[in-house]
Design a protein around this motif. Structure first.
Motif, PDB file in Angstrom:
ATOM      1  N   SER A  90       0.855  -1.185   0.000  1.00 52.74           N
ATOM      2  CA  SER A  90       0.000   0.000   0.000  1.00 52.74           C
ATOM      3  C   SER A  90       0.894   1.238   0.000  1.00 52.74           C
ATOM      4  O   SER A  90       2.113   1.144   0.161  1.00 52.74           O
ATOM      5  N   GLU A  91       0.277   2.392  -0.154  1.00 52.19           N
ATOM      6  CA  GLU A  91       1.021   3.640  -0.284  1.00 52.19           C
ATOM      7  C   GLU A  91       1.933   3.912   0.911  1.00 52.19           C
ATOM      8  O   GLU A  91       3.015   4.485   0.765  1.00 52.19           O
ATOM      9  N   CYS A  92       1.506   3.494   2.104  1.00 49.68           N
ATOM     10  CA  CYS A  92       2.298   3.801   3.296  1.00 49.68           C
ATOM     11  C   CYS A  92       3.563   2.957   3.402  1.00 49.68           C
ATOM     12  O   CYS A  92       4.468   3.283   4.171  1.00 49.68           O
ATOM     13  N   ASP A  94       4.009   0.138   4.878  1.00 55.78           N
ATOM     14  CA  ASP A  94       4.104  -0.177   6.305  1.00 55.78           C
ATOM     15  C   ASP A  94       4.924  -1.441   6.513  1.00 55.78           C
ATOM     16  O   ASP A  94       4.633  -2.497   5.950  1.00 55.78           O
ATOM     17  N   THR A 129       7.525   2.935   6.222  1.00 54.11           N
ATOM     18  CA  THR A 129       7.061   3.490   7.483  1.00 54.11           C
ATOM     19  C   THR A 129       6.850   2.320   8.442  1.00 54.11           C
ATOM     20  O   THR A 129       6.721   1.167   8.027  1.00 54.11           O
ATOM     21  N   TYR A 181       5.917  10.633   4.801  1.00 54.98           N
ATOM     22  CA  TYR A 181       4.591  10.118   4.458  1.00 54.98           C
ATOM     23  C   TYR A 181       3.581  10.744   5.408  1.00 54.98           C
ATOM     24  O   TYR A 181       3.692  10.607   6.634  1.00 54.98           O
ATOM     25  N   GLY A 183       0.100  10.346   5.253  1.00 56.11           N
ATOM     26  CA  GLY A 183      -1.204   9.704   5.216  1.00 56.11           C
ATOM     27  C   GLY A 183      -1.891   9.598   6.563  1.00 56.11           C
ATOM     28  O   GLY A 183      -3.083   9.915   6.701  1.00 56.11           O
ATOM     29  N   TYR A 184      -1.156   9.167   7.580  1.00 55.58           N
ATOM     30  CA  TYR A 184      -1.744   9.044   8.918  1.00 55.58           C
ATOM     31  C   TYR A 184      -2.013  10.440   9.513  1.00 55.58           C
ATOM     32  O   TYR A 184      -3.011  10.652  10.187  1.00 55.58           O
ATOM     33  N   ASN A 186      -2.797  13.161   7.962  1.00 56.42           N
ATOM     34  CA  ASN A 186      -3.967  13.764   7.324  1.00 56.42           C
ATOM     35  C   ASN A 186      -5.273  13.068   7.707  1.00 56.42           C
ATOM     36  O   ASN A 186      -6.334  13.683   7.667  1.00 56.42           O
ATOM     37  N   LYS A 187      -5.206  11.815   8.085  1.00 54.34           N
ATOM     38  CA  LYS A 187      -6.420  11.034   8.358  1.00 54.34           C
ATOM     39  C   LYS A 187      -6.865  11.103   9.816  1.00 54.34           C
ATOM     40  O   LYS A 187      -8.053  11.016  10.109  1.00 54.34           O
TER      41      LYS A 187
END
Length: 196
Positions: A90-92, A94, A129, A181, A183-184, A186-187
């Motif tokens: 996925s984009e992150c 992880d 990440t 990154y 993503g977290y 912003n969410k």
């Protein structure tokens, strides 16, 4: 990205390889352990059938993808699966890992993670990440030892366990050192902690 199809990796004490159905017993032992499970995003497995179903869907079937990094961590001397290490697709990006409690505090997590990071860098992955619950500082110590840098923290209602967790997000860039990154961030509700 190089087509690798999960190459086997050898470390001083371990073999990192694809999971097979022969690993169900060891995988169940790992994933049903409540101390191991406390900080991973799954409920403890209640049966070997449940472990088998998850192993197939979340690991074995993923090996059909071009680049799947989902490793069984096997101790050489006894050919036993004692954990896993892998990278989400996925984009992150992880990066996650778990080691059976019988092998905690012996350097296994760092040893196998370092080997997988070397493979990721070689294969052209740009960054990874990793997150840990603030109540699990030992995982954060592993991330720091791997050269990962703390970026920020965020609050998430963790599913399927359904309780609030504050996660610390660490990142390691293989190419662009200025990239973070977000993503977290912003969410979820977020903050910057003073993390040493």
């Amino acid at each position: 990205m190089i087509e690798n199809n999960t190459p086997t990796i050898e470390t001083k004490r371990c073999i990192l390889r694809k999971f097979t159905l022969d690993d169900v017993d060891d995988f169940y032992e790992l994933m049903s352990n409540e101390r191991v499970n406390k900080y991973i995003p799954l409920l403890p497995f209640k049966s070997k059938d449940e472990a088998k179903e998850f192993l197939i869907k979340s690991h074995i079937e993923k090996y059909n993808n071009v680049s799947s990094y989902r490793y069984a961590v096997c101790v050489k001397d006894i050919n036993k699966v004692i954990g896993y290490v892998g990278l989400s697709q996925s984009e992150c990006n992880d990066f996650g890992y778990a080691i059976h409690e019988d092998y905690w505090h012996q350097g296994y997590a760092s040893e196998v993670c370092e080997a997988v990071l070397k493979q990721l860098k070689q294969d052209g992955i740009e960054y990874i990440t990793a997150t840990h619950d603030v109540n699990n500082p030992n995982s954060g110590k592993v991330m720091k030892k791997l050269g990962m840098q703390y970026k920020y923290s965020y609050h998430e209602i963790w599913q399927p366990k359904n309780f609030m967790v504050t996660f610390r997000m660490y990142q390691l860039n293989f190419i662009d050192n200025d990239f973070t990154y977000m993503g977290y961030w912003n969410k979820y509700d977020h903050l910057i902690e003073d993390v040493e």
